[in-house]
Design a protein around this motif. Structure first.
Motif, PDB file in Angstrom:
ATOM      1  N   MET A  66     -20.772 -21.556  26.624  1.00 43.05           N
ATOM      2  CA  MET A  66     -20.932 -21.549  28.069  1.00 43.05           C
ATOM      3  C   MET A  66     -20.070 -20.438  28.659  1.00 43.05           C
ATOM      4  N   ALA A  67     -20.691 -19.558  29.440  1.00 41.65           N
ATOM      5  CA  ALA A  67     -19.972 -18.449  30.076  1.00 41.65           C
ATOM      6  C   ALA A  67     -19.345 -18.929  31.383  1.00 41.65           C
ATOM      7  N   VAL A  68     -18.002 -19.050  31.388  1.00 39.80           N
ATOM      8  CA  VAL A  68     -17.264 -19.502  32.576  1.00 39.80           C
ATOM      9  C   VAL A  68     -15.973 -18.694  32.711  1.00 39.80           C
ATOM     10  N   PRO A  69     -16.082 -17.397  33.036  1.00 37.99           N
ATOM     11  CA  PRO A  69     -14.881 -16.562  33.132  1.00 37.99           C
ATOM     12  C   PRO A  69     -14.004 -16.933  34.310  1.00 37.99           C
ATOM     13  N   GLY A  70     -12.722 -16.614  34.174  1.00 32.80           N
ATOM     14  CA  GLY A  70     -11.774 -16.803  35.268  1.00 32.80           C
ATOM     15  C   GLY A  70     -11.223 -18.208  35.395  1.00 32.80           C
ATOM     16  N   MET A  71     -11.518 -19.057  34.445  1.00 32.22           N
ATOM     17  CA  MET A  71     -11.025 -20.423  34.513  1.00 32.22           C
ATOM     18  C   MET A  71      -9.956 -20.641  33.447  1.00 32.22           C
ATOM     19  N   LYS A  72      -9.270 -21.777  33.542  1.00 30.89           N
ATOM     20  CA  LYS A  72      -8.299 -22.178  32.535  1.00 30.89           C
ATOM     21  C   LYS A  72      -8.877 -23.371  31.791  1.00 30.89           C
ATOM     22  N   LYS A  73      -8.411 -23.573  30.567  1.00 30.00           N
ATOM     23  CA  LYS A  73      -8.967 -24.690  29.804  1.00 30.00           C
ATOM     24  C   LYS A  73      -8.636 -26.036  30.437  1.00 30.00           C
ATOM     25  N   THR A  74      -7.598 -26.088  31.251  1.00 29.73           N
ATOM     26  CA  THR A  74      -7.260 -27.338  31.937  1.00 29.73           C
ATOM     27  C   THR A  74      -8.209 -27.642  33.101  1.00 29.73           C
ATOM     28  N   ASP A  75      -9.048 -26.671  33.489  1.00 29.79           N
ATOM     29  CA  ASP A  75     -10.014 -26.882  34.569  1.00 29.79           C
ATOM     30  C   ASP A  75     -11.226 -27.701  34.118  1.00 29.79           C
ATOM     31  N   PHE A  76     -11.443 -27.813  32.800  1.00 22.85           N
ATOM     32  CA  PHE A  76     -12.644 -28.442  32.250  1.00 22.85           C
ATOM     33  C   PHE A  76     -12.442 -29.923  31.975  1.00 22.85           C
ATOM     34  N   ASP A  77     -13.528 -30.657  32.088  1.00 25.27           N
ATOM     35  CA  ASP A  77     -13.578 -32.061  31.703  1.00 25.27           C
ATOM     36  C   ASP A  77     -14.839 -32.223  30.862  1.00 25.27           C
ATOM     37  N   ILE A  78     -14.676 -32.578  29.583  1.00 23.98           N
ATOM     38  CA  ILE A  78     -15.802 -32.743  28.672  1.00 23.98           C
ATOM     39  C   ILE A  78     -15.839 -34.209  28.247  1.00 23.98           C
ATOM     40  N   ASN A  79     -16.975 -34.859  28.494  1.00 22.56           N
ATOM     41  CA  ASN A  79     -17.120 -36.281  28.186  1.00 22.56           C
ATOM     42  C   ASN A  79     -18.377 -36.531  27.366  1.00 22.56           C
ATOM     43  N   LEU A  80     -18.312 -37.556  26.521  1.00 24.80           N
ATOM     44  CA  LEU A  80     -19.476 -38.011  25.766  1.00 24.80           C
ATOM     45  C   LEU A  80     -19.664 -39.487  26.080  1.00 24.80           C
ATOM     46  N   ASP A  81     -20.830 -39.826  26.611  1.00 23.88           N
ATOM     47  CA  ASP A  81     -21.128 -41.209  26.950  1.00 23.88           C
ATOM     48  C   ASP A  81     -22.562 -41.507  26.542  1.00 23.88           C
ATOM     49  N   ASN A  82     -22.706 -42.354  25.505  1.00 19.50           N
ATOM     50  CA  ASN A  82     -24.026 -42.782  25.047  1.00 19.50           C
ATOM     51  C   ASN A  82     -24.950 -41.596  24.734  1.00 19.50           C
ATOM     52  N   GLN A  83     -24.461 -40.694  23.904  1.00 24.31           N
ATOM     53  CA  GLN A  83     -25.199 -39.506  23.444  1.00 24.31           C
ATOM     54  C   GLN A  83     -25.451 -38.470  24.548  1.00 24.31           C
ATOM     55  N   ILE A  84     -24.798 -38.586  25.695  1.00 24.49           N
ATOM     56  CA  ILE A  84     -24.924 -37.579  26.754  1.00 24.49           C
ATOM     57  C   ILE A  84     -23.595 -36.844  26.872  1.00 24.49           C
ATOM     58  N   LEU A  85     -23.638 -35.556  26.575  1.00 23.05           N
ATOM     59  CA  LEU A  85     -22.464 -34.691  26.665  1.00 23.05           C
ATOM     60  C   LEU A  85     -22.437 -34.085  28.060  1.00 23.05           C
ATOM     61  N   SER A  86     -21.351 -34.312  28.795  1.00 21.51           N
ATOM     62  CA  SER A  86     -21.200 -33.769  30.146  1.00 21.51           C
ATOM     63  C   SER A  86     -20.032 -32.807  30.168  1.00 21.51           C
ATOM     64  N   ILE A  87     -20.276 -31.626  30.734  1.00 23.35           N
ATOM     65  CA  ILE A  87     -19.249 -30.597  30.868  1.00 23.35           C
ATOM     66  C   ILE A  87     -19.127 -30.309  32.355  1.00 23.35           C
ATOM     67  N   SER A  88     -17.915 -30.483  32.886  1.00 23.80           N
ATOM     68  CA  SER A  88     -17.715 -30.216  34.301  1.00 23.80           C
ATOM     69  C   SER A  88     -16.408 -29.458  34.494  1.00 23.80           C
TER      70      SER A  88
END
Length: 157
Positions: A66-88
């Motif tokens: 995923m191309a997301v320049p200018g961010m820090k790794k602490t800005d991301f929230d990655i969750n897996l719930d019932n086979q659904i991967l969510s990236i925010s």
């Protein structure tokens, strides 16, 4: 040089027989919003829109880039719930300057969320992610039984 709107060459301020003492702005009468479709159909979004994603499948894993320049790794929230991967991600910025009686304050807010339904072949206990130089990489390893087996020759008995 391109023109944004077509204005008649003889269209300046002109008196028309309108029964009024005020001049008509004939060039403005010919002006329509259709002359500026890109300006007025824009959503004026200055935050992050949905980032572009590449998904690759190799022999033993799926790779989400995923191309997301200018961010820090602490800005991301990655969750897996019932086979659904969510990236925010969510970024809030605020700048405030006070100098010689002048005050300036600017702030901004950007966010996005992308979700993907994972195939049953993904071993969700081994998912990992890293962020480097503006690219978020998520590795989705396949279950052992789902990995591609090397080809082999079967002998006839």
């Amino acid at each position: 040089m391109t023109s944004l709107a077509t204005i008649k060459k003889n269209g300046g301020l002109a008196n028309k027989n309108t029964g009024s003492n005020f001049p008509s702005l004939s060039w403005f009468d010919d002006f329509t919003l259709n002359d500026f479709p890109s300006l007025f159909s824009s959503n004026f979004n200055t935050g992050i829109s949905l980032p572009k994603v590449n998904i690759k499948e190799v022999a033993d894993t799926f790779i989400v880039e995923m191309a997301v320049p200018g961010m820090k790794k602490t800005d991301f929230d990655i969750n897996l719930d019932n086979q659904i991967l969510s990236i925010s991600a969510e970024v809030k910025e605020e700048h405030k300057d006070d100098d010689e009686g002048y005050s300036r304050r600017e702030f901004g807010y950007s966010s996005f969320k992308r979700s993907f339904t994972l195939p049953d072949s993904v071993d969700d206990s081994k998912i990992n992610a890293n962020y480097n130089e503006g690219i978020l990489n998520i590795h989705l390893p396949k279950r052992e039984e789902a990995k591609r087996k090397p080809s082999r020759t079967i002998k006839i008995s």
